[in-house]
Every structure is written in structure tokens, then in C-alpha cells.
Design a protein around this motif. Structure first.
Motif, PDB file in Angstrom:
ATOM      1  N   GLN A  56     -12.044   6.928  10.685  1.00 33.21           N
ATOM      2  CA  GLN A  56     -11.350   5.545  10.247  1.00 33.21           C
ATOM      3  C   GLN A  56     -11.273   4.535  11.547  1.00 33.21           C
ATOM      4  OE1 GLN A  56      -7.808   6.145   7.754  1.00 33.21           O
ATOM      5  NE2 GLN A  56      -7.192   4.159   8.166  1.00 33.21           N
ATOM      6  N   LEU A  57     -11.844   3.269  10.862  1.00 29.25           N
ATOM      7  CA  LEU A  57     -11.669   2.289  11.929  1.00 29.25           C
ATOM      8  C   LEU A  57     -10.579   1.155  11.226  1.00 29.25           C
ATOM      9  CD1 LEU A  57     -13.011   1.087  14.654  1.00 29.25           C
ATOM     10  CD2 LEU A  57     -14.538  -0.230  12.958  1.00 29.25           C
ATOM     11  N   CYS A  58      -9.500   1.051  12.179  1.00 28.95           N
ATOM     12  CA  CYS A  58      -8.663   0.110  11.862  1.00 28.95           C
ATOM     13  C   CYS A  58      -8.532  -1.109  12.786  1.00 28.95           C
ATOM     14  CB  CYS A  58      -7.324   0.631  12.024  1.00 28.95           C
ATOM     15  SG  CYS A  58      -6.976   1.938  10.753  1.00 28.95           S
ATOM     16  N   ALA A  59      -9.032  -2.321  12.418  1.00 34.72           N
ATOM     17  CA  ALA A  59      -9.191  -3.682  13.147  1.00 34.72           C
ATOM     18  C   ALA A  59      -7.963  -4.479  13.091  1.00 34.72           C
ATOM     19  CB  ALA A  59     -10.266  -4.152  12.897  1.00 34.72           C
ATOM     20  N   GLY A  60      -7.535  -4.981  14.114  1.00 30.24           N
ATOM     21  CA  GLY A  60      -6.150  -5.520  14.136  1.00 30.24           C
ATOM     22  C   GLY A  60      -5.326  -5.360  15.291  1.00 30.24           C
ATOM     23  N   GLN A  61      -4.274  -6.017  15.225  1.00 30.29           N
ATOM     24  CA  GLN A  61      -3.274  -5.868  16.384  1.00 30.29           C
ATOM     25  C   GLN A  61      -2.009  -4.934  16.128  1.00 30.29           C
ATOM     26  OE1 GLN A  61      -4.073  -7.935  19.210  1.00 30.29           O
ATOM     27  NE2 GLN A  61      -5.727  -7.506  18.445  1.00 30.29           N
ATOM     28  N   SER A  62      -1.753  -4.799  14.858  1.00 27.29           N
ATOM     29  CA  SER A  62      -0.645  -3.928  14.546  1.00 27.29           C
ATOM     30  C   SER A  62      -1.055  -3.051  13.477  1.00 27.29           C
ATOM     31  CB  SER A  62       0.625  -4.586  14.393  1.00 27.29           C
ATOM     32  OG  SER A  62       0.591  -5.267  13.295  1.00 27.29           O
ATOM     33  N   PHE A  63      -0.431  -1.762  13.409  1.00 25.53           N
ATOM     34  CA  PHE A  63      -0.837  -0.565  12.490  1.00 25.53           C
ATOM     35  C   PHE A  63       0.200  -0.066  12.170  1.00 25.53           C
ATOM     36  CE2 PHE A  63      -3.621  -1.605  15.787  1.00 25.53           C
ATOM     37  CZ  PHE A  63      -5.226  -2.036  15.182  1.00 25.53           C
ATOM     38  N   ILE A  64       0.534   0.096  10.893  1.00 27.32           N
ATOM     39  CA  ILE A  64       1.792   0.798  10.296  1.00 27.32           C
ATOM     40  C   ILE A  64       1.270   2.436  10.204  1.00 27.32           C
ATOM     41  CG2 ILE A  64       3.435   1.283   8.259  1.00 27.32           C
ATOM     42  CD1 ILE A  64       3.263  -1.854   7.912  1.00 27.32           C
ATOM     43  N   VAL A  65       2.230   3.215  10.672  1.00 29.42           N
ATOM     44  CA  VAL A  65       1.886   4.603  10.357  1.00 29.42           C
ATOM     45  C   VAL A  65       3.127   5.123   9.316  1.00 29.42           C
ATOM     46  CG1 VAL A  65       1.598   6.999  11.349  1.00 29.42           C
ATOM     47  CG2 VAL A  65       1.215   4.913  12.829  1.00 29.42           C
ATOM     48  N   GLY A  66       2.546   5.947   8.275  1.00 28.95           N
ATOM     49  CA  GLY A  66       3.636   6.425   7.440  1.00 28.95           C
ATOM     50  C   GLY A  66       2.947   7.359   6.439  1.00 28.95           C
ATOM     51  N   ALA A  67       3.681   7.384   5.137  1.00 28.79           N
ATOM     52  CA  ALA A  67       3.244   8.370   4.013  1.00 28.79           C
ATOM     53  C   ALA A  67       2.334   7.274   3.114  1.00 28.79           C
ATOM     54  CB  ALA A  67       4.409   8.917   3.266  1.00 28.79           C
ATOM     55  N   PRO A  68       1.249   8.020   2.517  1.00 30.82           N
ATOM     56  CA  PRO A  68       0.811   7.012   1.318  1.00 30.82           C
ATOM     57  C   PRO A  68       1.598   6.231   0.315  1.00 30.82           C
ATOM     58  CG  PRO A  68      -0.218   9.390   1.547  1.00 30.82           C
ATOM     59  CD  PRO A  68       1.018   9.339   2.376  1.00 30.82           C
ATOM     60  N   SER A  69       1.342   5.272  -0.121  1.00 28.57           N
ATOM     61  CA  SER A  69       2.073   4.531  -1.082  1.00 28.57           C
ATOM     62  C   SER A  69       1.130   3.696  -1.974  1.00 28.57           C
ATOM     63  CB  SER A  69       3.161   3.540  -0.324  1.00 28.57           C
ATOM     64  OG  SER A  69       3.608   2.852  -1.390  1.00 28.57           O
ATOM     65  N   PHE A  70       1.726   3.271  -3.343  1.00 33.53           N
ATOM     66  CA  PHE A  70       0.942   2.293  -4.126  1.00 33.53           C
ATOM     67  C   PHE A  70       1.372   0.837  -3.856  1.00 33.53           C
ATOM     68  CE2 PHE A  70       0.439   6.327  -6.437  1.00 33.53           C
ATOM     69  CZ  PHE A  70      -0.939   6.556  -6.414  1.00 33.53           C
ATOM     70  N   GLU A  71       2.249   0.708  -2.869  1.00 35.39           N
ATOM     71  CA  GLU A  71       2.748  -0.775  -2.637  1.00 35.39           C
ATOM     72  C   GLU A  71       1.521  -1.360  -1.895  1.00 35.39           C
ATOM     73  OE1 GLU A  71       6.176  -0.306  -0.116  1.00 35.39           O
ATOM     74  OE2 GLU A  71       7.333   0.678  -1.795  1.00 35.39           O
ATOM     75  N   LYS A  72       1.860  -2.802  -1.970  1.00 35.38           N
ATOM     76  CA  LYS A  72       0.858  -3.503  -1.539  1.00 35.38           C
ATOM     77  C   LYS A  72       0.822  -3.475   0.040  1.00 35.38           C
ATOM     78  CE  LYS A  72      -0.577  -8.503  -1.173  1.00 35.38           C
ATOM     79  NZ  LYS A  72      -0.177  -9.893  -1.677  1.00 35.38           N
ATOM     80  N   GLN A  73       1.938  -3.284   0.578  1.00 38.04           N
ATOM     81  CA  GLN A  73       2.170  -2.906   2.191  1.00 38.04           C
ATOM     82  C   GLN A  73       2.202  -1.474   2.450  1.00 38.04           C
ATOM     83  OE1 GLN A  73       5.444  -5.363   3.640  1.00 38.04           O
ATOM     84  NE2 GLN A  73       4.866  -7.128   2.697  1.00 38.04           N
ATOM     85  N   VAL A  91       7.141  11.989   5.847  1.00 38.70           N
ATOM     86  CA  VAL A  91       7.538  10.949   6.668  1.00 38.70           C
ATOM     87  C   VAL A  91       7.770   9.779   5.732  1.00 38.70           C
ATOM     88  CG1 VAL A  91       6.237  11.622   8.889  1.00 38.70           C
ATOM     89  CG2 VAL A  91       5.077  10.269   7.257  1.00 38.70           C
ATOM     90  N   SER A  92       8.549   8.852   6.369  1.00 37.25           N
ATOM     91  CA  SER A  92       8.827   7.541   5.806  1.00 37.25           C
ATOM     92  C   SER A  92       7.373   6.861   5.279  1.00 37.25           C
ATOM     93  CB  SER A  92       9.660   6.563   6.570  1.00 37.25           C
ATOM     94  OG  SER A  92       9.685   5.319   5.758  1.00 37.25           O
ATOM     95  N   ARG A  93       7.451   5.949   4.330  1.00 32.70           N
ATOM     96  CA  ARG A  93       6.116   5.151   4.154  1.00 32.70           C
ATOM     97  C   ARG A  93       6.015   4.302   5.195  1.00 32.70           C
ATOM     98  NH1 ARG A  93       8.180   2.676  -1.420  1.00 32.70           N
ATOM     99  NH2 ARG A  93      10.014   2.748  -0.304  1.00 32.70           N
ATOM    100  N   HIS A  94       6.912   3.769   6.071  1.00 28.32           N
ATOM    101  CA  HIS A  94       6.712   2.791   7.170  1.00 28.32           C
ATOM    102  C   HIS A  94       7.625   3.555   8.045  1.00 28.32           C
ATOM    103  CE1 HIS A  94       6.106  -0.809   4.255  1.00 28.32           C
ATOM    104  NE2 HIS A  94       5.024   0.072   4.288  1.00 28.32           N
ATOM    105  N   HIS A  95       6.950   4.606   8.773  1.00 30.17           N
ATOM    106  CA  HIS A  95       7.557   5.426   9.757  1.00 30.17           C
ATOM    107  C   HIS A  95       7.704   4.742  11.051  1.00 30.17           C
ATOM    108  CE1 HIS A  95       9.615   9.300  10.371  1.00 30.17           C
ATOM    109  NE2 HIS A  95       9.278   9.110  11.474  1.00 30.17           N
ATOM    110  N   ALA A  96       6.577   4.197  11.449  1.00 30.24           N
ATOM    111  CA  ALA A  96       6.303   3.323  12.973  1.00 30.24           C
ATOM    112  C   ALA A  96       5.357   2.656  12.939  1.00 30.24           C
ATOM    113  CB  ALA A  96       6.380   4.728  13.820  1.00 30.24           C
TER     114      ALA A  96
END
Length: 239
Positions: A59-76, A86-91
Motif C-alpha cells: 500500500q502506497l500512501c502519498a501525503g504529509q499526514s496519515f491516520i492509523v486506526g481501525a476500519p470505518s465507513f466514515e468519510k474520515q 484500536v480506536s478508529r483514529h488511534h494515532a
């Protein structure tokens, strides 16, 4: 140890090898992280899958910040979405200048140190989320600030991948151990980078993208197939 000299040396080497390229940051709200009220800014990174023949899936993630967490159907939803408790937005992993930082939104430690707010990351650090989820963080090459996330526990994303690349400037695929993805049979490295909002590739070796020979660099779109002597990989955009 003289970290200043090491940083200058890395910058010089990158400038010598590449035209400086940095994935531009997107305008997102500033994150707030307090004990009573945690607000996580959307990372809005661009995500791709690299299917590399004979090597694996990355998996290639391109950007400057990246959220690590659990899967979610939310937009974010998390950029690195792990099937784990883990939390949906853990770190959040953030690249700023020459540095990488980790911002903890839920219980997190880095190489045994509890992170209450944020901390700098160094290549070789182990990130531990909620005690059981362990991720490796490394910057393989002095030629690039891009980092690699390895899975050190059994927790993985819902899609099968061998690792995750955090693209800050360049991603190196090639036959050396210090490339982001080690492709032992390839004759030369292929460089992936962002330019004018497009993911592009270039190499000293002869390449073709979707059957068209690459003269300098070429844009990669959803479904693009890159081929060359002893190499082939496919790029897919992720939702």
C-alpha cells in the motif's frame, strides 16, 4: 552523534540523485489532542496499491499526514486501517521538513516510551498501539524521506499487503536492500514520485507504461501497468 551532519549529507545526496519533489500538504484543520477533547484532522492522503510481480502487494500512501486506526465507513476513515482492537483514529504519523512525528490520540508507545501527546520518530522505532498492535517504522534510504511501516504483530489491514509506504517525496523500488521495496531480480530501481498532482514513475532502465515507452517520466493512473526488463507491476487507486 552528529545528527546535523547526517541530515545535511542526506539532503545533499537526495539533491544529487533527484530533482527535489515533495508531496504537497493538503489544507486540513489543525489537530487538537487533549485529555478531554480529541479532534483528529483528516489526513486526506492519496492511497494506491502496488501489485508487484514476484514480490508482493504494497500500500502506497502519498501525503504529509496519515491516520492509523481501525476500519470505518466514515468519510474520515484511517489511512492505515488495521483489523485490531484500536480506536478508529488511534494515532497520526506526520512528515514535517526532515522529521517524522507521531501524534497519539489513544494509548500509544514508541520503542517502550509512552507517548502522551507527540514524539519524533527515528528509523528503527517500534510503534505499539493499545499494547498489542506492533508496527515497525523505518526510513530505508538516505536518498528519500519516505518511510515504510512493517507489521511486527499479526494485525493487518483488511486487504492483504506486505507493508505500507508513506510517500513524502520519492519511493524507490529496486534491487537493493535500502530501497523501500526490495525487488531482488530487477536490473535497476524505479522511482515513484508526485508531480503536479499526479503519481509518476521514472527509471534509468527502459520502462513502458501501458505499452508506451517512457522517455523521461510517465503518469500512473488507476490500472496502469509498468513493465521493463525483468519487472512488472500494476497500480490501483484505493477509495
Amino acid at each position: 552523534m552528529n545528527f546535523g551532519a547526517t541530515q545535511q549529507d542526506s539532503q545533499h545526496k537526495r539533491h544529487r540523485w533527484f530533482r527535489e519533489t515533495t508531496v504537497p500538504p493538503k489544507q486540513v484543520p489543525s489537530p487538537k489532542n487533549t485529555a478531554k477533547n480529541i479532534t483528529v484532522a483528516a489526513s486526506q492522503c492519496s492511497k494506491y496499491m502496488l501489485w508487484i510481480d514476484g514480490v508482493g502487494a504494497w500500500q502506497l500512501c502519498a501525503g504529509q499526514s496519515f491516520i492509523v486506526g481501525a476500519p470505518s465507513f466514515e468519510k474520515q476513515s484511517a489511512d492505515i486501517a488495521l483489523l485490531a482492537n484500536v480506536s478508529r483514529h488511534h494515532a497520526t504519523l506526520r512528515h514535517a521538513g526532515e522529521d517524522w512525528k507521531l501524534e497519539a490520540h489513544q494509548p500509544t508507545s514508541v520503542s517502550g516510551r509512552t507517548v502522551s501527546d507527540s514524539t519524533n520518530l527515528r528509523s528503527g522505532d517500534q510503534i505499539c498501539l493499545a499494547e498489542r498492535v506492533r508496527l515497525g517504522f523505518r526510513i530505508p534510504s538516505v536518498l528519500s524521506s519516505s518511510a515504510v511501516i512493517d507489521f511486527e504483530s499479526d494485525h493487518r489491514p483488511s486487504h492483504s499487503v506486505d507493508g505500507i509506504i508513506l510517500l513524502a517525496d520519492h519511493c524507490l523500488l529496486g534491487p537493493r536492500r535500502d530501497h523501500h521495496v526490495y525487488c531482488s531480480q530487477w536490473p535497476d530501481m524505479v522511482v515513484l514520485f508526485f508531480q503536479n498532482g499526479e503519481l509518476r514513475c521514472r527509471s534509468k532502465a527502459v520502462l513502458a507504461v501501458d505499452g508506451t515507452t517512457v522517455s523521461d517520466s510517465a503518469a500512473l493512473k488507476h490500472g496502469s501497468v509498468v513493465t521493463g526488463e525483468e519487472l512488472r507491476f500494476r497500480v490501483e487507486e484505493m477509495a
